[in-house]
Design an enzyme around this catalytic site. Sequence first.
Site, mmCIF file in Angstrom:
data_model
loop_
_atom_site.group_PDB
_atom_site.id
_atom_site.type_symbol
_atom_site.label_atom_id
_atom_site.label_comp_id
_atom_site.label_asym_id
_atom_site.label_seq_id
_atom_site.Cartn_x
_atom_site.Cartn_y
_atom_site.Cartn_z
ATOM 1 N N HIS A 151 0.852 -1.195 0.000
ATOM 2 C CA HIS A 151 0.000 0.000 0.000
ATOM 3 C C HIS A 151 0.892 1.252 0.000
ATOM 4 O O HIS A 151 1.767 1.403 0.845
ATOM 5 C CB HIS A 151 -0.958 0.004 1.188
ATOM 6 C CG HIS A 151 -1.986 1.074 1.056
ATOM 7 N ND1 HIS A 151 -3.197 0.856 0.430
ATOM 8 C CD2 HIS A 151 -1.971 2.375 1.396
ATOM 9 C CE1 HIS A 151 -3.872 1.989 0.403
ATOM 10 N NE2 HIS A 151 -3.151 2.929 0.984
ATOM 11 N N ALA A 152 0.641 2.159 -0.942
ATOM 12 C CA ALA A 152 1.528 3.302 -1.137
ATOM 13 C C ALA A 152 1.583 4.189 0.105
ATOM 14 O O ALA A 152 0.566 4.440 0.756
ATOM 15 C CB ALA A 152 1.050 4.128 -2.332
ATOM 16 N N HIS A 212 0.249 12.046 -5.625
ATOM 17 C CA HIS A 212 -0.302 12.053 -4.266
ATOM 18 C C HIS A 212 0.824 11.874 -3.237
ATOM 19 O O HIS A 212 0.941 12.658 -2.283
ATOM 20 C CB HIS A 212 -1.340 10.932 -4.125
ATOM 21 C CG HIS A 212 -1.885 10.769 -2.738
ATOM 22 N ND1 HIS A 212 -3.051 11.376 -2.328
ATOM 23 C CD2 HIS A 212 -1.403 10.118 -1.655
ATOM 24 C CE1 HIS A 212 -3.268 11.075 -1.062
ATOM 25 N NE2 HIS A 212 -2.284 10.313 -0.627
ATOM 26 N N GLU A 213 1.643 10.871 -3.439
ATOM 27 C CA GLU A 213 2.701 10.576 -2.456
ATOM 28 C C GLU A 213 3.733 11.703 -2.399
ATOM 29 O O GLU A 213 4.185 12.089 -1.329
ATOM 30 C CB GLU A 213 3.380 9.239 -2.775
ATOM 31 C CG GLU A 213 2.451 8.023 -2.672
ATOM 32 C CD GLU A 213 1.734 7.916 -1.336
ATOM 33 O OE1 GLU A 213 2.286 8.379 -0.312
ATOM 34 O OE2 GLU A 213 0.606 7.396 -1.308
ATOM 35 N N HIS A 233 2.853 14.492 -0.177
ATOM 36 C CA HIS A 233 3.235 14.276 1.225
ATOM 37 C C HIS A 233 4.694 14.675 1.450
ATOM 38 O O HIS A 233 5.038 15.334 2.423
ATOM 39 C CB HIS A 233 3.084 12.795 1.600
ATOM 40 C CG HIS A 233 1.673 12.313 1.734
ATOM 41 N ND1 HIS A 233 0.735 12.938 2.517
ATOM 42 C CD2 HIS A 233 1.033 11.225 1.203
ATOM 43 C CE1 HIS A 233 -0.411 12.261 2.456
ATOM 44 N NE2 HIS A 233 -0.259 11.224 1.667
ATOM 45 N N GLU A 241 -3.404 14.892 2.732
ATOM 46 C CA GLU A 241 -3.872 13.989 1.674
ATOM 47 C C GLU A 241 -4.294 14.743 0.413
ATOM 48 O O GLU A 241 -4.451 14.128 -0.642
ATOM 49 C CB GLU A 241 -5.046 13.144 2.191
ATOM 50 C CG GLU A 241 -4.700 12.263 3.383
ATOM 51 C CD GLU A 241 -3.558 11.289 3.117
ATOM 52 O OE1 GLU A 241 -3.319 10.962 1.931
ATOM 53 O OE2 GLU A 241 -2.890 10.883 4.084
ATOM 54 N N HIS A 253 -6.465 0.426 5.697
ATOM 55 C CA HIS A 253 -6.357 1.395 6.784
ATOM 56 C C HIS A 253 -6.966 0.899 8.092
ATOM 57 O O HIS A 253 -6.690 1.465 9.146
ATOM 58 C CB HIS A 253 -7.001 2.720 6.369
ATOM 59 C CG HIS A 253 -6.385 3.277 5.111
ATOM 60 N ND1 HIS A 253 -6.588 2.708 3.874
ATOM 61 C CD2 HIS A 253 -5.557 4.330 4.902
ATOM 62 C CE1 HIS A 253 -5.918 3.394 2.946
ATOM 63 N NE2 HIS A 253 -5.292 4.376 3.549
ATOM 64 N N TYR A 259 -9.278 11.335 4.014
ATOM 65 C CA TYR A 259 -9.405 11.172 2.558
ATOM 66 C C TYR A 259 -10.715 11.762 2.052
ATOM 67 O O TYR A 259 -10.770 12.289 0.946
ATOM 68 C CB TYR A 259 -9.300 9.700 2.157
ATOM 69 C CG TYR A 259 -7.994 9.074 2.568
ATOM 70 C CD1 TYR A 259 -6.798 9.438 1.944
ATOM 71 C CD2 TYR A 259 -7.939 8.136 3.598
ATOM 72 C CE1 TYR A 259 -5.596 8.872 2.320
ATOM 73 C CE2 TYR A 259 -6.738 7.564 3.980
ATOM 74 C CZ TYR A 259 -5.567 7.930 3.346
ATOM 75 O OH TYR A 259 -4.375 7.381 3.732
HETATM 76 O O1 X8Z Z 1 -4.166 5.351 1.133
HETATM 77 C C1 X8Z Z 1 -4.157 6.190 0.270
HETATM 78 C C2 X8Z Z 1 -2.821 6.742 -0.267
HETATM 79 C C3 X8Z Z 1 -1.742 6.677 0.747
HETATM 80 S S1 X8Z Z 1 -1.857 7.897 1.987
HETATM 81 C C4 X8Z Z 1 -2.386 5.935 -1.455
HETATM 82 N N1 X8Z Z 1 -5.329 6.611 -0.296
HETATM 83 C C5 X8Z Z 1 -6.623 6.089 0.136
HETATM 84 C C6 X8Z Z 1 -6.813 4.641 -0.256
HETATM 85 O O2 X8Z Z 1 -6.020 4.117 -1.049
HETATM 86 O O3 X8Z Z 1 -7.762 4.015 0.225
HETATM 87 C C7 X8Z Z 1 -5.465 7.628 -1.331
HETATM 88 C C8 X8Z Z 1 -6.922 7.682 -1.649
HETATM 89 C C9 X8Z Z 1 -7.639 6.947 -0.554
HETATM 90 ZN ZN ZN Z 2 -1.747 9.843 1.304
#
Ligand code: X8Z
Ligand code: ZN
Length: 582
Positions: free
Chosen positions: A323-324, A353-354, A357, A381, A481, A491
């Site tokens: 997960h990024a 997105h990254e 950050h 975010e 998450h 988000y």
């Molecule tokens: O988790 C993330 C990022 C890392 S902070 C890739 N996002 C959420 C997800 O993937 O569920 C970005 C959008 C929503």
């Molecule tokens: Zn993020």
Amino acid sequence: MSSPRTDPPTLEAERFLESAERELLDRSIETQQAEWVYATYITPETEALAARANARLIAATVAIAKRAVPLATPDLPGPLARRLRLLRLVLPLVAPSDADEAKELTRIVAALQGAYGRARYRPAGRPDPLPLEELEQILKISRDPAQLADVWTGWHAIGAPMRRDFARYVELGNRGAREVGFPDMGAMWRSKYDMAPDAFAREVDRLWEQVRPFYLSLHTYVRRRLREEYGESVVPRRGPIPAHLLGNMWAQDWVALLPRLAPAGSAPAFDLTALLGQRTTDPVEVVRYAERFFSSLGFDPLPASFWERSMFARPADRDVVCHASAWDLDFVDDLRIKMCIDIDAEDFRVIHHELGHCYYQRAYNHQPFVFRDSAHDGFHEAIGDAIALSVTPEYLVRIGLLDRAPGPEGDLGLLLERALEKVAFLPFGLLIDQWRWKVFAEEIRPEEFNRSWWEMRRRYQGVAPPAPRGEEAFDPGAKYHIPANVPYMRYFLAHILQFQFHRGLVRGAGGDGPLHRRSIYGERAAGERLRQMLSMGMSRPWPEALRALTGEDRMDAGALLEYFAPLRAWLDEQNDGEELGW
Ligand code: X8Z
Ligand code: ZN
């Protein structure tokens, strides 16, 4: 010149904060190092090391937060009072002071992360178990409802073994939150927004009401098109959409459906995935595009260590958390990302997105430790996403990826693509923590975890599982998450704020035209305004940071609605005669 007299409480608070923040910085670096090694090399040993480092950081933070309470006298200067107040909010998890319980909680949190990172599923008819990214590819491409249901159900099975640990984490996490003065962990998470926790919950409801009619309209259009494709026995005329048909494991982003939804003549006149694929097979080169965008705004290039130490691809020989995420290991300049990059349009956006950050982290690195954070977590975010809104056809032409930009006739297709990504996401972004807040408040009990989860997914998103899900499953665990203990309302906020940021940034920048065709690429003045806001970190209440960038001090979905206005009118026409909702 005589220096102003510093009264004793102020001096005492200053001294205390200086040493407390030094200790927290040391402990946080130690924890980041352990977490980085764990996330990029999952073994029982790295899991234990991460858990231990976390336990030490949490214990230090709790002790410091408790010592801070008597120092917070009413007449302290504002910034000092703010730093003292924030001390008990720096972590999303507080363990109970009982050493065994603290150990148990940090062990559980590390184990849940590891379980998610290691998870695999072997789809029917395949020789090997596949990691999440490959299962996601099948969900994007396949149109066979049986295969989609198999992959969906297989991945969701990873949640079930997490249920007991999750219930215990709620119990112990709440105990910790209560020890530092919050009613429960959800209230603790809601307390980081410069307003009363209840007022924040109302704020979120207000924003959802602003965008809900638009979501309903998108949902109705997509449901009709899927019904035409799969038939009414698979996709009902009125009810919720089956979640496994939306091209994403959590039905949080429906972009994969675009080729099937865009009406003839309005499809985007280019395919970014194909354009990138023609240029390169190296993920590093794709990250360079995003770096150059920030450079065009006047930001310094990323440090050499970023390129040496980041993880850009899934290693062949070990388990990692794909997960990024973005990291700043020393809270100054040791910036990195960790991501298993596919060279496609989706990851092009995620890379922006990254990096958002990373540039934020670097911009506030001169602040006192507790202010080295975003104005609120939705800001963190939203930055990279707001930049990615400037990835317009004209921008792609300027950087040589595209030969010619389509005219306004391409707009509906472009907007539909963005809406399938950003508008489809809104109720999902909202419900994850609506669910967790209730779990933490013990309004949802463990024996109704899954039922309540699906009740909310139906209510907000209008989706349903491929087959009924009982309490033997624990479907929240199949979303990163939740096992990773990352708050999620950020988000939802970011999906609203990024449009507000975009509108604020393009105002005063060169060019004209509708919001969705504006780009701040190369706009130094916009970059400077952005840099100033980022460098404030968390030092001021977030409405001030918002004002610095946009001139507005309330979160507002008006910019999102303005951005999508042409699409919305078109969707409303398309939906003529259809029943809205489920
Ligand atoms: O988790 C993330 C990022 C890392 S902070 C890739 N996002 C959420 C997800 O993937 O569920 C970005 C959008 C929503
Ligand atoms: Zn993020």
